[in-house]
Design a protein around this motif. Structure first.
Motif, PDB file in Angstrom:
ATOM      1  N   VAL A 232      -7.831  -5.137   6.046  1.00  0.00           N
ATOM      2  CA  VAL A 232      -8.866  -5.492   5.242  1.00  0.00           C
ATOM      3  C   VAL A 232     -10.057  -6.117   4.564  1.00  0.00           C
ATOM      4  N   TYR A 233     -10.689  -6.267   4.471  1.00  0.00           N
ATOM      5  CA  TYR A 233     -11.513  -7.324   4.372  1.00  0.00           C
ATOM      6  C   TYR A 233     -12.521  -7.249   4.101  1.00  0.00           C
ATOM      7  N   ILE A 234     -13.617  -8.506   2.559  1.00  0.00           N
ATOM      8  CA  ILE A 234     -14.426  -8.452   1.914  1.00  0.00           C
ATOM      9  C   ILE A 234     -15.579  -8.446   2.630  1.00  0.00           C
ATOM     10  N   TYR A 235     -16.364  -7.440   3.041  1.00  0.00           N
ATOM     11  CA  TYR A 235     -17.406  -7.363   3.437  1.00  0.00           C
ATOM     12  C   TYR A 235     -18.845  -8.250   2.605  1.00  0.00           C
ATOM     13  N   ASP A 236     -18.734  -8.363   1.711  1.00  0.00           N
ATOM     14  CA  ASP A 236     -19.894  -7.496   0.093  1.00  0.00           C
ATOM     15  C   ASP A 236     -19.257  -8.084  -1.057  1.00  0.00           C
ATOM     16  N   GLY A 237     -19.084  -9.342  -2.140  1.00  0.00           N
ATOM     17  CA  GLY A 237     -19.166  -8.323  -3.690  1.00  0.00           C
ATOM     18  C   GLY A 237     -17.793 -10.189  -3.827  1.00  0.00           C
ATOM     19  N   PRO A 238     -16.569 -10.083  -4.367  1.00  0.00           N
ATOM     20  CA  PRO A 238     -16.117 -10.811  -4.866  1.00  0.00           C
ATOM     21  C   PRO A 238     -15.471 -12.355  -3.869  1.00  0.00           C
ATOM     22  N   ARG A 239     -14.829 -12.939  -4.664  1.00  0.00           N
ATOM     23  CA  ARG A 239     -14.450 -14.028  -3.286  1.00  0.00           C
ATOM     24  C   ARG A 239     -12.837 -13.785  -2.664  1.00  0.00           C
ATOM     25  N   ASP A 240     -12.035 -12.623  -3.749  1.00  0.00           N
ATOM     26  CA  ASP A 240     -10.778 -12.944  -3.268  1.00  0.00           C
ATOM     27  C   ASP A 240     -10.352 -11.193  -4.142  1.00  0.00           C
ATOM     28  N   PHE A 241      -9.543 -10.301  -3.788  1.00  0.00           N
ATOM     29  CA  PHE A 241      -9.115  -9.327  -3.754  1.00  0.00           C
ATOM     30  C   PHE A 241      -8.204  -9.235  -5.127  1.00  0.00           C
ATOM     31  N   ARG A 242      -8.198 -10.254  -6.069  1.00  0.00           N
ATOM     32  CA  ARG A 242      -7.967  -9.921  -7.700  1.00  0.00           C
ATOM     33  C   ARG A 242      -8.429  -9.765  -8.502  1.00  0.00           C
ATOM     34  N   GLY A 243      -7.571  -8.269  -8.786  1.00  0.00           N
ATOM     35  CA  GLY A 243      -8.189  -7.664  -9.788  1.00  0.00           C
ATOM     36  C   GLY A 243      -8.895  -5.971  -8.894  1.00  0.00           C
ATOM     37  N   LEU A 244      -8.877  -6.336  -8.180  1.00  0.00           N
ATOM     38  CA  LEU A 244      -9.008  -5.032  -7.438  1.00  0.00           C
ATOM     39  C   LEU A 244      -7.963  -3.630  -6.960  1.00  0.00           C
ATOM     40  N   ASP A 245      -7.043  -4.281  -7.322  1.00  0.00           N
ATOM     41  CA  ASP A 245      -5.857  -2.866  -7.484  1.00  0.00           C
ATOM     42  C   ASP A 245      -6.145  -2.060  -6.389  1.00  0.00           C
ATOM     43  N   ALA A 246      -6.032  -2.716  -4.711  1.00  0.00           N
ATOM     44  CA  ALA A 246      -6.499  -2.238  -4.096  1.00  0.00           C
ATOM     45  C   ALA A 246      -4.922  -1.346  -3.188  1.00  0.00           C
ATOM     46  N   VAL A 247      -4.829  -0.295  -2.930  1.00  0.00           N
ATOM     47  CA  VAL A 247      -3.436   0.067  -2.131  1.00  0.00           C
ATOM     48  C   VAL A 247      -3.989   1.403  -0.753  1.00  0.00           C
ATOM     49  N   VAL A 248      -3.449   0.902   0.248  1.00  0.00           N
ATOM     50  CA  VAL A 248      -3.258   1.711   0.771  1.00  0.00           C
ATOM     51  C   VAL A 248      -2.098   2.476   1.131  1.00  0.00           C
ATOM     52  N   THR A 249      -2.570   4.207   1.135  1.00  0.00           N
ATOM     53  CA  THR A 249      -1.712   4.739   1.540  1.00  0.00           C
ATOM     54  C   THR A 249      -1.521   5.235   3.267  1.00  0.00           C
ATOM     55  N   LEU A 250      -0.846   6.136   3.867  1.00  0.00           N
ATOM     56  CA  LEU A 250      -0.524   6.005   4.977  1.00  0.00           C
ATOM     57  C   LEU A 250      -0.013   7.752   5.102  1.00  0.00           C
ATOM     58  N   VAL A 251      -0.728   8.943   5.213  1.00  0.00           N
ATOM     59  CA  VAL A 251      -0.638  10.333   4.611  1.00  0.00           C
ATOM     60  C   VAL A 251      -0.198  10.939   6.448  1.00  0.00           C
ATOM     61  N   SER A 252       0.690  11.955   6.666  1.00  0.00           N
ATOM     62  CA  SER A 252       1.103  11.714   7.714  1.00  0.00           C
ATOM     63  C   SER A 252       0.531  13.277   7.361  1.00  0.00           C
ATOM     64  N   ASP A 253      -0.050  14.954   9.046  1.00  0.00           N
ATOM     65  CA  ASP A 253      -0.332  16.252   8.327  1.00  0.00           C
ATOM     66  C   ASP A 253       0.829  16.881   7.744  1.00  0.00           C
ATOM     67  N   ARG A 254       1.816  16.671   7.938  1.00  0.00           N
ATOM     68  CA  ARG A 254       2.685  17.712   6.914  1.00  0.00           C
ATOM     69  C   ARG A 254       2.678  16.787   4.823  1.00  0.00           C
ATOM     70  N   GLY A 255       2.575  16.143   4.902  1.00  0.00           N
ATOM     71  CA  GLY A 255       2.336  16.038   3.509  1.00  0.00           C
ATOM     72  C   GLY A 255       3.298  14.323   3.464  1.00  0.00           C
ATOM     73  N   ASP A 256       3.919  13.453   4.316  1.00  0.00           N
ATOM     74  CA  ASP A 256       4.670  12.715   4.200  1.00  0.00           C
ATOM     75  C   ASP A 256       4.291  11.289   3.632  1.00  0.00           C
ATOM     76  N   ARG A 257       4.271  10.205   2.882  1.00  0.00           N
ATOM     77  CA  ARG A 257       3.008   9.669   1.766  1.00  0.00           C
ATOM     78  C   ARG A 257       3.626   8.363   2.455  1.00  0.00           C
ATOM     79  N   PHE A 258       3.760   7.437   2.417  1.00  0.00           N
ATOM     80  CA  PHE A 258       3.810   5.726   2.455  1.00  0.00           C
ATOM     81  C   PHE A 258       2.169   4.926   1.947  1.00  0.00           C
ATOM     82  N   GLU A 259       3.415   4.277   0.944  1.00  0.00           N
ATOM     83  CA  GLU A 259       2.338   3.301   0.274  1.00  0.00           C
ATOM     84  C   GLU A 259       2.335   1.811  -0.047  1.00  0.00           C
ATOM     85  N   ILE A 260       0.790   0.945   0.583  1.00  0.00           N
ATOM     86  CA  ILE A 260       1.495  -0.282   0.565  1.00  0.00           C
ATOM     87  C   ILE A 260       0.280  -1.005  -0.027  1.00  0.00           C
ATOM     88  N   HIS A 261       0.980  -1.764  -1.522  1.00  0.00           N
ATOM     89  CA  HIS A 261       0.308  -2.440  -3.008  1.00  0.00           C
ATOM     90  C   HIS A 261      -0.158  -3.565  -2.293  1.00  0.00           C
TER      91      HIS A 261
END
Length: 219
Positions: A131-160
């Motif tokens: 992931v990258y910033i296309y437009d906006g602040p200089r960095d990711f601080r304060g954005l609280d970005a979270v990435v989740t991987l979810v399967s068809d069955r509902g298995d859920r994996f999360e990366i902060h």
């Protein structure tokens, strides 16, 4: 149940979780600073506080984060799926990875999502989520970005996407690759700061030896 990938527990085997076929959805969500400022303005008490909060909301810029996936296949072919260059990919044909939308403000409830077709996992060598910033602040601080991987069955994996250093404009989120007979997801959360004359995609690609060539582009 949600499995959180952390520094101390950075990898999971999709095979051991029974996630070997079907679609897996990779979602990106973040706090939109303008929306947060507007909410604060609505909730502020007192004329002075409301006026100050309203000014802050009016002067807060939107943030456009772009989720992408660099793909290297076992036959040596490689490509990228991202909004830049309208490279949205496809699920039912090469590269079997697709981006569903380009959320330019963070206001879209569903965020941005990549869909990976695991029915073709034997063709993949490496999938690098970034992931990258296309437009906006200089960095990711304060954005609280979270990435989740979810399967068809509902298995859920999360990366902060935490511990962002000042000026970091992009992040290699996770590396999905074959490890023996298993498909493994490894947390990376590796930050990149722009350098003159080099785009962040090029920097990420070089760091992971994906051998991709890049040209400037816009949305």
């Amino acid at each position: 149940m949600t499995v959180v990938l952390t520094k101390t527990s950075p990898t999971i085997s999709l095979d051991k979780h029974g996630v070997t076929t079907g679609l897996i959805r990779v979602g990106l969500n973040w706090v939109a600073p303008r929306l947060a400022a507007e909410q604060a303005a609505r909730e502020a008490r007192g004329r002075f506080r409301r006026a100050r909060a309203a000014i802050r909301a009016a002067t807060t810029a939107d943030v456009d984060l772009d989720l992408g996936c660099m793909i290297r296949c076992r036959d040596g072919s490689k490509t990228v799926v991202q909004a830049l260059g309208n490279a949205f990919g496809a699920v039912d044909q090469f590269p079997y990875v697709a981006l569903d939308a380009d959320d330019r403000t963070g206001a879209r409830a569903a965020g941005e999502n990549l869909v990976i077709n695991l029915d073709h996992q034997e063709e993949f060598s490496k999938l690098l989520l970034f992931v990258y910033i296309y437009d906006g602040p200089r960095d990711f601080r304060g954005l609280d970005a979270v990435v989740t991987l979810v399967s068809d069955r509902g298995d859920r994996f999360e990366i902060h996407l935490d511990e962002c250093p000042p000026g970091a404009h992009a992040c290699a989120i996770a590396l999905i690759k074959r490890q023996g007979n298993e498909l493994v997801v490894g947390r990376e959360v590796r930050w990149f700061t722009p350098q003159e004359g080099r785009g962040v995609q090029d920097m990420i690609s070089r760091a992971y030896r994906l051998g991709m060539k890049w040209t400037p582009g816009r949305k």
